[in-house]
Scaffold this active site. Structure first.
Site, PDB file in Angstrom:
ATOM      1  N   SER A  70       3.715  -2.270  10.339  1.00  0.00           N
ATOM      2  CA  SER A  70       5.172  -2.348  10.528  1.00  0.00           C
ATOM      3  C   SER A  70       5.740  -3.720  10.163  1.00  0.00           C
ATOM      4  CB  SER A  70       5.560  -1.958  11.958  1.00  0.00           C
ATOM      5  OG  SER A  70       5.176  -0.608  12.215  1.00  0.00           O
ATOM      6  N   GLU A  98      -5.259  -4.887  10.603  1.00  0.00           N
ATOM      7  CA  GLU A  98      -4.210  -3.882  10.797  1.00  0.00           C
ATOM      8  C   GLU A  98      -4.441  -3.176  12.125  1.00  0.00           C
ATOM      9  OE1 GLU A  98      -2.315  -2.731   6.788  1.00  0.00           O
ATOM     10  OE2 GLU A  98      -3.962  -1.358   7.121  1.00  0.00           O
ATOM     11  N   GLY A 105       2.967  -1.143   4.276  1.00  0.00           N
ATOM     12  CA  GLY A 105       3.029   0.288   3.990  1.00  0.00           C
ATOM     13  C   GLY A 105       4.452   0.713   3.703  1.00  0.00           C
ATOM     14  N   GLY A 106       5.125   1.273   4.694  1.00  0.00           N
ATOM     15  CA  GLY A 106       6.459   1.847   4.511  1.00  0.00           C
ATOM     16  C   GLY A 106       7.450   0.930   3.798  1.00  0.00           C
ATOM     17  N   GLU A 160      -6.582   4.751   7.946  1.00  0.00           N
ATOM     18  CA  GLU A 160      -6.352   6.175   7.667  1.00  0.00           C
ATOM     19  C   GLU A 160      -7.576   6.834   7.047  1.00  0.00           C
ATOM     20  OE1 GLU A 160      -2.693   5.430   5.614  1.00  0.00           O
ATOM     21  OE2 GLU A 160      -1.808   4.823   7.525  1.00  0.00           O
ATOM     22  N   ASN A 203       0.873  -1.172   0.000  1.00  0.00           N
ATOM     23  CA  ASN A 203       0.000   0.000   0.000  1.00  0.00           C
ATOM     24  C   ASN A 203       0.910   1.221   0.000  1.00  0.00           C
ATOM     25  OD1 ASN A 203      -1.760   2.078   0.478  1.00  0.00           O
ATOM     26  ND2 ASN A 203      -2.413   1.380   2.514  1.00  0.00           N
ATOM     27  N   TRP A 204       1.014   1.858  -1.171  1.00  0.00           N
ATOM     28  CA  TRP A 204       1.976   2.960  -1.307  1.00  0.00           C
ATOM     29  C   TRP A 204       1.469   4.243  -0.633  1.00  0.00           C
ATOM     30  CZ3 TRP A 204       3.983   2.559  -7.119  1.00  0.00           C
ATOM     31  CH2 TRP A 204       4.642   1.331  -7.272  1.00  0.00           C
ATOM     32  N   LYS A 205       0.209   4.264  -0.237  1.00  0.00           N
ATOM     33  CA  LYS A 205      -0.378   5.443   0.416  1.00  0.00           C
ATOM     34  C   LYS A 205      -0.113   6.696  -0.435  1.00  0.00           C
ATOM     35  CE  LYS A 205      -0.125   3.043   4.819  1.00  0.00           C
ATOM     36  NZ  LYS A 205       0.027   3.108   6.275  1.00  0.00           N
ATOM     37  N   GLY A 240       2.785   2.140  10.868  1.00  0.00           N
ATOM     38  CA  GLY A 240       3.742   3.233  10.735  1.00  0.00           C
ATOM     39  C   GLY A 240       4.462   3.577  12.021  1.00  0.00           C
ATOM     40  N   HIS A 278      -9.371   1.368   4.967  1.00  0.00           N
ATOM     41  CA  HIS A 278      -8.088   1.507   5.661  1.00  0.00           C
ATOM     42  C   HIS A 278      -8.263   2.418   6.878  1.00  0.00           C
ATOM     43  CE1 HIS A 278      -3.943   2.498   6.545  1.00  0.00           C
ATOM     44  NE2 HIS A 278      -3.634   1.397   5.888  1.00  0.00           N
TER      45      HIS A 278
HETATM   46  P1  13P Z   1       3.180   0.270   7.716  1.00  0.00           P
HETATM   47  O1  13P Z   1       3.670  -1.014   7.089  1.00  0.00           O
HETATM   48  O2  13P Z   1       3.920   1.483   7.234  1.00  0.00           O
HETATM   49  O3  13P Z   1       3.097   0.161   9.194  1.00  0.00           O
HETATM   50  O4  13P Z   1       1.670   0.484   7.185  1.00  0.00           O
HETATM   51  C1  13P Z   1       0.785  -0.583   7.260  1.00  0.00           C
HETATM   52  C2  13P Z   1      -0.424  -0.213   6.506  1.00  0.00           C
HETATM   53  O5  13P Z   1      -1.167   0.662   6.897  1.00  0.00           O
HETATM   54  C3  13P Z   1      -0.696  -0.922   5.248  1.00  0.00           C
HETATM   55  O6  13P Z   1      -1.956  -0.626   4.761  1.00  0.00           O
END
Ligand code: 13P
Length: 256
Positions: free
Chosen positions: A214, A168, A235-236, A98, A9-11, A174, A96
């Site tokens: 993470s 999640e 994510g990251g 967020e 997920n590149w956000k 994050g 998600h």
């Molecule tokens: P991180 O891997 O950066 O913690 O993010 C997880 C995430 O929200 C994937 O959708």
């Protein structure tokens, strides 16, 4: 039995130029490989066409991070599931944390978005998970149960083939803090039991439940080895070819 999925997920990262570079690196690493599991990237909308050029004819799957709850019409700024399918997407992330937090999205919207995704032939990746305060208050399972109960039974055409769950825990997103294997397995097992109660035992046995929060190459193996964890939503660590591919390799080893 369940095929693993490693999804990036590149956000709000990587425009068309940088996104094409990362997709090219992933695509060339996967080229000619017979993968045991699935590999998906979900770029921002404007980066989807650039990535589609590399995903076509490759094992790399393409998805979006959200879609409209509407099929078409006067809805400024929105993108429909049908458009995403036309652009080469097979998957779309919905709900998600967020979007729950920053856009204040709630269950009725998630239901409509997933229904639109299914009508367009997309696989929906439905995200859920508790906040830190909720876990500290001993309410993690109750929160997750409510999140699943509020959406899954209302979906018009959900199956184990067109729906993927992504647990999640918000406190792990994050933050660098990952769920321990014991917590991840407990929450995934609990989620699967909820799916059994809501959609039936067969769907529960076949539905993929990803872990997100993470996840990185150094912890992916122990998470993916858990019996109810079927891969990860990253994510990251999905923004860098080497770390994303390291996580893909962890899933491939577990699936072997
Ligand atoms: P991180 O891997 O950066 O913690 O993010 C997880 C995430 O929200 C994937 O959708």
């Amino acid at each position: 039995m369940r095929r693993t999925l490693v999804a990036g997920n590149w956000k709000l990262n990587l425009g068309p130029g940088a996104g094409a570079d990362l997709a090219a690196a992933i695509q060339s690493a996967l080229a000619g490989r017979k993968l045991r599991g699935d590999v998906l990237v979900c770029p921002p909308y404007v980066t989807i066409p650039a990535v589609a050029a590399f995903a076509q004819g490759s094992p790399l799957l393409l998805g979006a991070q959200d879609c409209s709850d509407q099929a078409k019409g006067a809805f400024t700024g929105q993108v429909s599931a049908v458009m995403l399918a036309e652009a080469g997407c097979s998957h779309v992330i919905v709900a998600h944390s967020e979007r729950r937090q920053y856009q204040r999205e709630t269950d009725p919207l998630f239901i409509a978005k997933i229904d639109r995704a299914h009508e367009a032939g997309l696989i929906a990746v439905f995200c859920y998970g508790e906040l830190l305060d909720e876990r500290r208050a001993g309410r993690a399972e109750a929160v997750v149960a409510a999140q699943l109960q509020g959406v899954l039974p209302q979906l018009a055409q959900a199956t184990a083939d067109n729906l993927i769950l992504a647990y999640e825990p918000v406190w792990a997103i994050g933050t660098g803090e990952t769920a321990t294997p014991a917590i991840a397995q407990q929450m995934h097992q609990y989620s699967r039991a909820q799916v059994a109660a809501l959609l039936g035992a067969d769907a529960a046995a076949r539905m993929r439940i990803l872990y997100g929060g993470s996840c990185k190459p150094s912890n992916a193996r122990e998470l993916f080895a858990l019996s109810d964890v079927d891969g990860g939503l990253i994510g990251g660590a999905s923004l860098d070819a080497e770390s994303f591919l390291g996580i893909v390799e962890a899933a491939e080893e577990i699936a072997a």
